[in-house]
Every structure is written in structure tokens, then in C-alpha cells.
Design an enzyme around this catalytic site. Structure first.
Site, PDB file in Angstrom:
ATOM      1  N   TYR A   1      62.122  63.544  62.226  1.00 39.39           N
ATOM      2  CA  TYR A   1      61.401  62.285  62.245  1.00 39.39           C
ATOM      3  C   TYR A   1      59.906  62.623  62.405  1.00 39.39           C
ATOM      4  O   TYR A   1      59.340  63.621  62.738  1.00 39.39           O
ATOM      5  CB  TYR A   1      61.676  61.385  63.493  1.00 39.39           C
ATOM      6  CG  TYR A   1      61.441  62.217  65.074  1.00 39.39           C
ATOM      7  CD1 TYR A   1      60.072  61.811  65.636  1.00 39.39           C
ATOM      8  CD2 TYR A   1      62.175  63.074  65.486  1.00 39.39           C
ATOM      9  CE1 TYR A   1      59.944  62.481  66.856  1.00 39.39           C
ATOM     10  CE2 TYR A   1      61.779  63.891  66.751  1.00 39.39           C
ATOM     11  CZ  TYR A   1      60.691  63.426  67.392  1.00 39.39           C
ATOM     12  OH  TYR A   1      60.580  63.998  68.425  1.00 39.39           O
TER      13      TYR A   1
ATOM     14  N   TYR B   1      58.546  78.721  70.730  1.00 40.50           N
ATOM     15  CA  TYR B   1      57.103  79.067  71.396  1.00 40.50           C
ATOM     16  C   TYR B   1      56.752  80.566  71.497  1.00 40.50           C
ATOM     17  O   TYR B   1      57.412  81.498  71.888  1.00 40.50           O
ATOM     18  CB  TYR B   1      56.970  78.462  72.692  1.00 40.50           C
ATOM     19  CG  TYR B   1      57.423  76.912  72.881  1.00 40.50           C
ATOM     20  CD1 TYR B   1      56.394  76.093  72.922  1.00 40.50           C
ATOM     21  CD2 TYR B   1      58.633  76.404  73.242  1.00 40.50           C
ATOM     22  CE1 TYR B   1      56.692  74.567  72.920  1.00 40.50           C
ATOM     23  CE2 TYR B   1      59.224  75.233  73.059  1.00 40.50           C
ATOM     24  CZ  TYR B   1      58.036  74.136  73.015  1.00 40.50           C
ATOM     25  OH  TYR B   1      58.153  72.977  73.253  1.00 40.50           O
TER      26      TYR B   1
ATOM     27  N   ASN C   1      62.623  74.571  69.117  1.00 40.53           N
ATOM     28  CA  ASN C   1      61.578  74.740  69.336  1.00 40.53           C
ATOM     29  C   ASN C   1      61.366  76.227  69.542  1.00 40.53           C
ATOM     30  O   ASN C   1      61.903  76.501  70.476  1.00 40.53           O
ATOM     31  CB  ASN C   1      60.877  73.898  70.643  1.00 40.53           C
ATOM     32  CG  ASN C   1      60.665  72.356  70.107  1.00 40.53           C
ATOM     33  OD1 ASN C   1      60.588  72.040  68.937  1.00 40.53           O
ATOM     34  ND2 ASN C   1      60.430  71.572  71.048  1.00 40.53           N
TER      35      ASN C   1
ATOM     36  N   ASP D   1      60.128  61.189  74.430  1.00 41.63           N
ATOM     37  CA  ASP D   1      61.080  61.147  73.398  1.00 41.63           C
ATOM     38  C   ASP D   1      61.339  59.572  72.943  1.00 41.63           C
ATOM     39  O   ASP D   1      61.646  58.888  73.843  1.00 41.63           O
ATOM     40  CB  ASP D   1      62.436  61.851  73.756  1.00 41.63           C
ATOM     41  CG  ASP D   1      62.273  63.350  73.850  1.00 41.63           C
ATOM     42  OD1 ASP D   1      61.472  63.659  74.549  1.00 41.63           O
ATOM     43  OD2 ASP D   1      63.167  64.038  73.299  1.00 41.63           O
TER      44      ASP D   1
ATOM     45  N   HIS E   1      54.610  63.916  76.322  1.00 36.79           N
ATOM     46  CA  HIS E   1      55.209  62.773  75.481  1.00 36.79           C
ATOM     47  C   HIS E   1      56.479  62.230  76.235  1.00 36.79           C
ATOM     48  O   HIS E   1      56.983  62.778  77.196  1.00 36.79           O
ATOM     49  CB  HIS E   1      55.399  63.379  74.442  1.00 36.79           C
ATOM     50  CG  HIS E   1      56.676  64.372  74.562  1.00 36.79           C
ATOM     51  ND1 HIS E   1      56.325  65.655  74.724  1.00 36.79           N
ATOM     52  CD2 HIS E   1      57.852  64.381  73.857  1.00 36.79           C
ATOM     53  CE1 HIS E   1      57.418  66.436  74.850  1.00 36.79           C
ATOM     54  NE2 HIS E   1      58.318  65.695  74.299  1.00 36.79           N
TER      55      HIS E   1
END
Length: 358
Positions: free
Chosen positions: A120, A176, A174, A187, A185
Site C-alpha cells: 500500500y 532495521y 521491516n 496502521d 503512526h
């Protein structure tokens, strides 16, 4: 980063943000109608925070609400983690080799994302910024969920009763590096069902709730709640923790390389990019047109004349000229007639124009 002498964001954060103990020396005591004593300190030049007994109670209540809507389990053994981490390394290698589709890989400083099943748009990718503007990519624009994610991760969670069978259709990895982060944020509610399931690998870290990020220099406010996440642990967010408060990963919480596999289910009515997406992409690839901006005119007075000069150039290009490299393509007779017509037109208007010759 290297130019400024910092190897990762943690060092920059530590140098730019005063230590918590230094704040104690900046407190100023005051009263509010004689009821509560307030302590004030500045975390930056722009923000001032007030702490009172009431605000402390509210933060504690919020922290309890966050904690009550989180489930956490230790399921994967160190041996299982090592096997999955090897597979994550293979994903990274395949991405470096360019073997994935365009929207599967999303790179950022000290953090890379790999979308599988569903991807997305978010953040700077959005045409219009803000919550609710996120859109799923069209079907087939990201790679399918790898078989090893099903076999080693999803099936294991199903067998332990963590998620129902068939729940997951979106898997994001993800990856890192030390000092990496992801800003606060939620979701997207209109994209994903709850719970949000994540599994941690490579190293221990922490998930923070209710932080505010500031940049230039980077600063992170004190979180409402800090959730330790261990290697091999499974974390489920729902209710208040997923919907009513932001979560993030701070630079100082990534001390070693860390990866997380996020497993989610997209809503059946989630909005998806249509055919206009490809049009937008093709337009973005074209050189941007020159536009006169007010801010440019204020900063540079000469900029106000540039669009006019460009239009004059266009007009000049429309007229035939002897200096044209392709002048031989126009017959001398036609060129003579055009010259006569032009002279008649100028005589009719009562103006004499001297022809420019180069």
C-alpha cells in the site's frame, strides 16, 4: 550521516537531545488556582510541556489502556529464529539482485520494507497526505507471500491458536539497521483488520506508544508506554493500542540489526489504486513544467520575467528564420511570399518593424 560525523541516528539523537537528567534543572514551579503545582520544561524551542498530578494520572490511565489491548507470546525458539533469519537474509539478497517487483521493495535510511501479498501507499508516496489517504496497490503489483513465511511463521501461529487459519493475506518484513526507526503512526484503519500481528527477529527492541517525532535535529518525546519486544516474541495489537494511539520505534531502541515480520489481513472494502495510478506514475516520470511561483518572484525579482522570456522564445521559434538549420526545406518562393505578406501586414497596422538578421 557520515558527513556530520554520526554513524547512526542514535548518536545524533543523543548529541542533539539533552539528557533526561538535564531537564530536572530546567523545571520551574508554579501554581494553578492553588490546587496543583505544575512543573514546566522546554523539550525544544517550539514545544512546551506542562506536567501536573492530573496529567500524570491521565498518562498512567492511558498506559493501562494500551497494555490491556496488547497480547504478547514467546513462541519461536532460538533455533527457529535462526532458520527464519536466514530466510530474511535471502529476501534481502534477492531484493539487491532486483528479483522482486517494483512495489515489493521500499527503501529508507537504515530501514527497508518488503511487501508480500498486499502492498500500500503511505507517507511521501501519497498524493494527498494524512490518515485515510492510503491505498492498496493493484493486484499483482507486489510479490506473493513466500512459502517459507507460511510454513515457518504463519502455520506456527495458527497451530498455537494465535490467529485463525486464512487470516493473513499481507506480510511485510521491516529490516532495521542500528539507529533505524519508524515514526509514530496508526496502521490504516480502512486498510487492515485487527489484530496487527508482528514477530521479532535478530535482536531485542522496544515498541513505544504515544511519542511525537521532531526533526532537524531528530527528537522523540517521552512515550506513554514502552513495550519490550524480545527476539522470537509475537505481539498482537488490537483495540486501543491499535486504533486510538500511535506507535513507533525510536532510533535509540535499535541497538543491533532487527527485523520484524508484520502479518495482517486487508479489509474487503479497502480502497485500491485504480488505472489513474499508472497515469500518475507516467506523468511523474516526465520533466516537470516550468511554473512561476510567487515565492520565487519574491526571492528573485528576475524570476518574474522568465515565463515571459520563454513565451517570446516560443513565438520566435514559430517564425521562419534564415538562421534555422533546416531552412533549405522551405522553398525560396514560399519564403519570399511570406515576407511580402508580413510587410503588408505591418504597413496596414501603421508600424514599421526592422527585421532581425543573424
Amino acid at each position: 550521516m557520515a558527513a556530520s560525523g554520526y554513524s547512526d541516528l542514535r548518536e545524533k539523537l543523543k548529541s542533539m537531545t539533552p539528557h533526561r537528567d538535564d531537564y530536572k534543572n530546567k523545571y520551574v514551579d508554579g501554581t494553578s488556582n492553588g490546587k496543583h503545582r505544575k512543573r514546566k520544561y522546554r523539550e525544544s524551542d517550539d514545544d512546551e510541556y506542562e506536567h501536573s498530578d492530573d496529567s500524570t494520572d491521565l498518562r498512567e490511565q492511558e498506559a493501562r489502556r494500551v497494555r490491556s489491548s496488547i497480547q504478547q507470546k514467546s513462541i519461536f525458539t532460538p533455533e527457529e529464529c535462526a532458520r527464519i533469519e536466514k530466510k530474511i537474509d535471502e529476501v534481502v539478497a534477492q531484493a539487491e539482485a532486483g528479483l522482486y517487483r517494483e512495489h515489493t521493495v521500499d527503501r529508507a535510511p537504515l530501514r527497508n520494507k518488503y511487501f508480500f501479498g498486499e502492498g500500500y501507499t503511505y507517507g511521501a508516496q501519497l498524493e494527498k497526505r494524512g490518515p485515510g489517504q492510503e491505498r492498496l496497490y493493484r493486484k499483482g503489483e507486489v510479490d506473493e507471500i513466500p512459502s517459507w513465511v507460511h510454513e515457518l511463521v504463519i502455520d506456527r501461529l495458527v497451530s498455537n491458536g494465535v490467529i485463525p487459519e486464512g487470516f493473513v493475506n499481507s506480510a511485510v518484513i521491516n529490516d532495521y539497521q542500528p539507529g533505524g526507526c519508524i515514526v509514530s503512526h496508526v496502521d490504516p484503519l480502512h486498510i487492515f483488520d485487527r489484530p496487527i500481528v508482528s514477530v521479532s527477529f535478530f535482536s531485542d527492541s522496544a515498541l513505544c506508544f504515544g511519542c511525537r517525532f521532531q526533526f532537524k535535529p531528530i527528537r522523540v518525546s517521552e512515550p506513554v508506554f514502552v513495550l519490550p519486544v524480545r527476539r522470537g516474541s509475537v505481539t498482537l495489537l488490537s483495540g486501543y493500542a491499535a486504533d486510538d494511539i500511535t506507535h513507533c520505534i525510536r532510533p535509540q531502541d535499535i541497538k543491533e540489526r532487527r527485523a520484524v515480520i508484520i502479518l495482517r489481513k486487508t479489509r474487503p472494502d479497502a480502497p485500491r489504486l485504480g488505472s489513474e495510478s499508472s497515469l500518475r506514475t507516467s506523468l511523474a516520470q516526465k520533466p516537470a513544467r516550468l511554473k512561476a511561483k510567487r515565492s520565487h518572484r519574491k526571492a528573485d525579482p528576475d524570476a518574474a520575467h522568465r515565463p515571459r522570456v520563454l513565451e517570446m522564445d516560443k513565438e520566435e521559434n514559430r517564425r521562419p528564420s534564415l538562421s534555422r538549420p533546416h531552412r533549405h526545406s522551405i522553398s525560396s518562393e514560399n519564403y519570399r511570399r511570406r515576407g511580402q505578406d508580413y510587410d503588408k501586414q505591418q504597413e496596414g497596422s501603421g508600424r514599421k518593424v526592422k527585421m532581425r538578421r543573424h
